[in-house]
Design an enzyme around this catalytic site. Structure first.
Site, short mmCIF file in Angstrom:
data_model
loop_
_atom_site.label_atom_id
_atom_site.label_comp_id
_atom_site.label_asym_id
_atom_site.label_seq_id
_atom_site.Cartn_x
_atom_site.Cartn_y
_atom_site.Cartn_z
CB CYS A 116 45.37 17.81 26.45
SG CYS A 116 46.93 17.94 27.28
CB CYS B 37 46.17 20.77 27.06
SG CYS B 37 47.65 19.78 26.09
#
Length: 434
Positions: free
Chosen positions: A324, A321
């Site tokens: 993230c 991700c």
């Protein structure tokens, strides 16, 4: 339209022909005609089905017939269309013996078993055995849907029990009643649930083992089972009454027998959960605060209940991700704001399906805080996208859910929501926050 996209731009030539150019033109004409028909369906499920059926009637040798029939089977399944589910579902399942579509196999089998017809039962038995094999194959796979290993194993047991119930019904409907009772008992032993108890009671009663049948109808009536409807329980009650009166001459004592069954099922559930939780502490848990999450280094785990009285920030992220990674240093900045506050806890929860990649990633990023696996939390919380941050108040209730983030506002937003979570109990109980 859900399936329309499957058919635009995907038609191929009809196969070997002496004139490839003519075949190409024919395929393009077919594609254009179907595209127009699907456009005119304008999102109507009924018109969508009719458009596809008219197309197959006009072009029975269409190169895309398998895909079209799959779409028709899926549409029928979604719309509880019994006739079309059987028609197209059987075609699809017979054309692809290895197709992994348990929902379709389940529904086709159940529809075939709507009656006691022996020929339909023989067909259903083939599908039910296929169902069982495909479910059991899942047991050796990695857990799906962010379930823990124990939760995944229970999910497989649920599927296997359903498959065995269908096998029992199909077997009994072909006349092999003793075998049907044995298979139904295996379904019950695989996973005690109302459907398996009901099926076993059915065949026990046909074998005139009525005392046992009463016991299992009572199990079905009293066991905690979300799949059992009021109509199902109503039928269980009728069968219980009939068999009890047949055995005892009146309904006297039936109520006491049902109470005994209730206690028996409660004890069975408690015993099973205790055994399952020795392997996986999260099996059967429905409250967030009752979960236990393991460290990625395998050195221990954290019971969320131990954090009651604190505001808890759960950061769900994954190695793949990108956002993230951007968000992580912002969370670290917010941590610094609460560094002196022992009543605020930050937990980093990994959401990767492949746990093997996580320790190396964390080491490479030089993160010095503990990281945990989600262990079924994401499934229970229905988290479908990351990054997601869940903030719990001091009683363990969800106070905020942050999906995605706005970089320029993120730190202030998170800090504000943490403060709000700390005040949540004060507002509800009238006691001052710490």
């Amino acid at each position: 339209m859900r399936f329309a996209v499957l058919f635009f731009g995907c038609f191929l030539a009809y196969g070997q022909t002496a004139d490839p150019a003519a075949a190409q033109l024919a395929a393009e004409a077919e594609q254009k005609e179907l595209g127009q028909a699907l456009t005119e369906a304008a999102g109507s499920p009924t018109d969508f089905v009719h458009a596809l059926e008219r197309h197959l009637a006009k072009y029975p040798a269409s190169a895309q017939r398998p895909q079209i029939e799959k779409a028709l089977a899926k549409s029928a399944l979604d719309n509880n269309d019994r006739g079309r589910t059987l028609l197209y579902g059987e075609r699809v399942l017979n054309a692809e013996p290895k197709l992994d579509d348990l929902a379709l196999i389940d529904r086709v089998t159940r529809y075939l078993l709507d009656s006691d017809d022996a020929e339909a039962a023989r067909k259903a038995l083939v599908y039910a055995k296929r169902y069982e094999i495909q479910v059991e194959e899942k047991r050796s796979r990695a857990a799906e849907g962010h379930m823990s290993e124990g939760q995944w194993d229970e999910e497989v047991n649920k599927g296997k029990s359903r498959a065995l119930v269908l096998e029992a019904r199909a077997t009994g409907n072909t006349g092999a009643i003793e075998d049907a009772a044995k298979i139904a008992r295996t379904a019950w032993e695989t996973l005690p649930n109302a459907e398996a108890a009901r099926e076993l009671a059915r065949w026990l009663s046909k074998l005139n083992r009525n005392a046992e049948a009463v016991e299992y109808y009572a199990n079905a009536f009293t066991i905690e089972d979300g799949r059992s409807t009021e109509a199902d329980r109503g039928r269980d009650r009728v069968h219980l009454n009939e068999l009890w009166v047949k055995l005892n001459g009146s309904e006297k004592g039936l109520g006491d027998s049902i109470l005994v069954a209730y206690d028996r099922m409660a004890a069975l559930r408690k015993s099973r959960l205790e055994k399952l939780r020795k392997r996986d502490p999260n099996v059967g848990m429905t409250e967030l605060i009752d979960f236990t999450i393991p460290n990625i280094d395998g050195t221990g785990s954290l019971a969320l209940a131990s954090l009651k009285g604190k505001a808890v920030v759960l950061d769900f992220w994954a190695t793949w991700c990108g956002p993230c990674r951007v968000q992580h240093p912002l969370i670290e900045n917010v941590k610094k704001r609460f560094a002196e506050d022992n009543n605020v806890v930050f937990l980093s929860v990994d959401a990767d399906d492949d746990h093997a990649v996580v320790p190396g990633f964390v080491a490479g990023m030089k993160w010095d805080h503990k990281v945990y696996y989600d262990a079924g939390l994401m499934s229970m919380l229905k988290i479908s996208s990351i990054p997601t941050i869940m903030i719990l108040d001091t009683s363990g209730r969800i106070a905020s859910r942050m999906m995605g983030f706005i970089p320029e506002r993120f730190e202030d937003m998170l800090a504000e929501r943490i403060q709000d979570a700390r005040q949540n109990d004060a507002r509800q109980t009238g006691t001052p926050a710490k």
